[in-house]
Design a protein around this motif. Sequence first.
Motif, PDB file in Angstrom:
ATOM      1  N   VAL A 100     -10.111  13.143 -22.834  1.00 36.83           N
ATOM      2  CA  VAL A 100      -9.368  12.046 -23.422  1.00 36.83           C
ATOM      3  C   VAL A 100     -10.146  11.759 -24.740  1.00 36.83           C
ATOM      4  N   SER A 101     -10.991  12.660 -25.175  1.00 38.53           N
ATOM      5  CA  SER A 101     -11.530  12.673 -26.513  1.00 38.53           C
ATOM      6  C   SER A 101     -12.219  14.172 -26.603  1.00 38.53           C
ATOM      7  N   ASP A 102     -12.970  14.364 -27.801  1.00 37.24           N
ATOM      8  CA  ASP A 102     -13.685  15.639 -27.932  1.00 37.24           C
ATOM      9  C   ASP A 102     -14.725  15.751 -27.167  1.00 37.24           C
ATOM     10  N   GLU A 103     -15.209  14.498 -26.493  1.00 38.42           N
ATOM     11  CA  GLU A 103     -16.523  14.664 -25.780  1.00 38.42           C
ATOM     12  C   GLU A 103     -16.224  14.314 -24.125  1.00 38.42           C
ATOM     13  N   GLN A 104     -15.244  13.763 -23.789  1.00 38.48           N
ATOM     14  CA  GLN A 104     -14.993  13.513 -22.400  1.00 38.48           C
ATOM     15  C   GLN A 104     -13.899  13.959 -21.894  1.00 38.48           C
ATOM     16  N   VAL A 105     -13.886  14.194 -20.481  1.00 36.24           N
ATOM     17  CA  VAL A 105     -12.507  14.576 -19.675  1.00 36.24           C
ATOM     18  C   VAL A 105     -12.744  13.417 -18.657  1.00 36.24           C
ATOM     19  N   TYR A 106     -11.446  13.025 -18.380  1.00 37.56           N
ATOM     20  CA  TYR A 106     -11.102  11.953 -17.253  1.00 37.56           C
ATOM     21  C   TYR A 106     -10.527  12.847 -16.184  1.00 37.56           C
ATOM     22  N   TRP A 107     -10.858  12.572 -14.977  1.00 31.71           N
ATOM     23  CA  TRP A 107     -10.216  12.910 -13.700  1.00 31.71           C
ATOM     24  C   TRP A 107      -9.983  11.937 -12.741  1.00 31.71           C
ATOM     25  N   PHE A 108      -9.024  12.385 -11.763  1.00 30.92           N
ATOM     26  CA  PHE A 108      -8.376  11.316 -10.922  1.00 30.92           C
ATOM     27  C   PHE A 108      -8.285  12.224  -9.716  1.00 30.92           C
ATOM     28  N   ALA A 109      -8.444  11.845  -8.548  1.00 31.49           N
ATOM     29  CA  ALA A 109      -8.013  12.347  -7.398  1.00 31.49           C
ATOM     30  C   ALA A 109      -7.477  11.298  -6.261  1.00 31.49           C
ATOM     31  N   SER A 110      -6.836  11.739  -5.302  1.00 36.53           N
ATOM     32  CA  SER A 110      -6.242  10.654  -4.252  1.00 36.53           C
ATOM     33  C   SER A 110      -6.268  11.428  -3.020  1.00 36.53           C
ATOM     34  N   ILE A 111      -6.297  10.890  -2.008  1.00 40.15           N
ATOM     35  CA  ILE A 111      -6.612  11.080  -0.522  1.00 40.15           C
ATOM     36  C   ILE A 111      -5.645  10.209   0.191  1.00 40.15           C
ATOM     37  N   VAL A 112      -4.677  11.107   1.042  1.00 40.68           N
ATOM     38  CA  VAL A 112      -3.921  10.335   1.970  1.00 40.68           C
ATOM     39  C   VAL A 112      -4.793   9.819   2.859  1.00 40.68           C
ATOM     40  N   ALA A 113      -4.476   8.557   3.349  1.00 35.53           N
ATOM     41  CA  ALA A 113      -5.101   7.507   4.334  1.00 35.53           C
ATOM     42  C   ALA A 113      -4.170   6.615   4.792  1.00 35.53           C
ATOM     43  N   SER A 114      -4.185   6.296   6.129  1.00 38.04           N
ATOM     44  CA  SER A 114      -3.230   5.523   6.825  1.00 38.04           C
ATOM     45  C   SER A 114      -3.494   4.001   6.377  1.00 38.04           C
ATOM     46  N   ARG A 115      -4.821   4.009   6.214  1.00 34.48           N
ATOM     47  CA  ARG A 115      -5.417   2.545   5.802  1.00 34.48           C
ATOM     48  C   ARG A 115      -6.516   2.887   4.633  1.00 34.48           C
ATOM     49  N   PRO A 116      -6.425   2.063   3.800  1.00 31.32           N
ATOM     50  CA  PRO A 116      -7.705   2.238   2.796  1.00 31.32           C
ATOM     51  C   PRO A 116      -9.145   2.310   3.344  1.00 31.32           C
TER      52      PRO A 116
ATOM     53  N   THR B 215      -9.940   2.983  -5.635  1.00 32.08           N
ATOM     54  CA  THR B 215      -8.769   1.910  -5.771  1.00 32.08           C
ATOM     55  C   THR B 215      -7.635   2.508  -4.843  1.00 32.08           C
ATOM     56  N   PRO B 216      -7.202   1.499  -3.722  1.00 33.77           N
ATOM     57  CA  PRO B 216      -6.170   1.963  -2.989  1.00 33.77           C
ATOM     58  C   PRO B 216      -4.925   2.056  -3.939  1.00 33.77           C
TER      59      PRO B 216
ATOM     60  N   TYR C 283       0.721  -1.118   0.035  1.00 34.28           N
ATOM     61  CA  TYR C 283       0.058   0.125  -0.100  1.00 34.28           C
ATOM     62  C   TYR C 283       0.840   1.087  -0.016  1.00 34.28           C
ATOM     63  N   ALA C 284       0.457   2.418  -0.880  1.00 35.73           N
ATOM     64  CA  ALA C 284       1.256   3.434  -0.895  1.00 35.73           C
ATOM     65  C   ALA C 284       0.822   4.721  -0.302  1.00 35.73           C
ATOM     66  N   GLY C 285      -0.254   4.521   0.702  1.00 35.07           N
ATOM     67  CA  GLY C 285      -0.583   5.332   1.421  1.00 35.07           C
ATOM     68  C   GLY C 285      -1.580   6.490   0.867  1.00 35.07           C
ATOM     69  N   GLU C 286      -2.342   6.109   0.038  1.00 32.50           N
ATOM     70  CA  GLU C 286      -3.369   6.824  -0.767  1.00 32.50           C
ATOM     71  C   GLU C 286      -4.489   5.990  -1.167  1.00 32.50           C
ATOM     72  N   VAL C 287      -5.567   6.557  -1.643  1.00 32.83           N
ATOM     73  CA  VAL C 287      -6.597   6.095  -2.141  1.00 32.83           C
ATOM     74  C   VAL C 287      -6.858   6.900  -3.215  1.00 32.83           C
TER      75      VAL C 287
END
Length: 380
Positions: A209-225, A262-263, A172-176
């Motif tokens: 990722v195309s003319d119609e869609q935007v992909y987003w990602f987020a990560s939150i620090v967590a000691s455990r998932p 996803t952890p 585990y890398a410490g983020e979800v």
Amino acid sequence: MADVAIIGAGIGGLCTAIGLQNRGFDPIVFERTNELRPVGFGIGIGPNGMQALNELGVADAVIEQGVVLDRIELRTEAGQLLMPMDFRAPANRLGLDHVMVAIHRADLQSILVERLSKERLRLGVECEGIDPEQPAVQFAAGNEKTANLVVGADGIDSTVREHVLPGNQPRYAGEVAYRGLVDVTVLDDITPKGMEFWGRGLRFGYFPVSDEQVYWFASIVASRPGTAPEATASKLAERYRKFVDPIPDLIARTNDETLLRTPLTDLPRLTYWTSGRVALLGDAAHAMTPNLAQGSAQAMEDAIVLADSIATHGTTRRALADYEARRKERAESVRRQSRIQGRLAQIDHPTVARIRNTALRYVPSSLLQKQTKSLIDIDF
């Protein structure tokens, strides 16, 4: 008997099969699922990955389906610029033909599958065991398949790795992480660049990722998932309410049924990648956190080098040794850099975060160019 049996029809496995097919070999890809389903939504392919796809003959199709990104901008949660990363200049200096391209994973997968001869892909066939010396693959249905070589491209939870190099589990890398896909109408201005925002223990990024869609990602620090929020758009949007527009709106407009949680994990350094006539590739060998957007590109590099080594030395142990010698240290270096980048982004102490942000603003452009070069410089 196939020349090469490839376990796993992810990006690395498909690219390896195409590379071998292009060189006149007979690869067969075995995939445990009954139909191919992409894991995740968007993917950013760096210049090194695009060069690998160019070698496979699919780069133009990827560019046509995706969006070319000239740069990535790193900003604070309030939107202040911390660090620009320009890919075009270093790519040109290295003689690479492409910069970064963003594409939906499903589109990339379709392009790769279309390039591979249909008879080379077997679905609904689950690997249960490996004899690395014969080599032979034992399947859950009770049958066995022999080949001159076996390639384990079956991901971070690799069955092949557990049989040839047991005990190496993901850490585990410490983020979800949370991921979503929304219609481009959410944004007033869509530009061909990637955006990433660092807060205190929180990150967010997005790109088209195309003319119609935007992909987003987020990560939150967590000691455990389990301590990170559940995957609902309303809860996540509230967590990011202090981030600059359009971030809260991007999250809020995401359908809960499609939002992924996803952890983040990676693999510790493996002692070796090959055993007998079996080689590990991609996430099975060097799974890394997504901080540098290099996971898929490194798997693509693996595929090109392995196909080249087999073309030079035949389907022999020497080919696998040559592949490992050429790829292991580079992939491990990128994996380490990605983990370090993640630790830097995870800082949540306010004073330390301010120091980090100030330091990032004053990083010399020459140092940025050097780091970018180390990531995208290829050896094929």
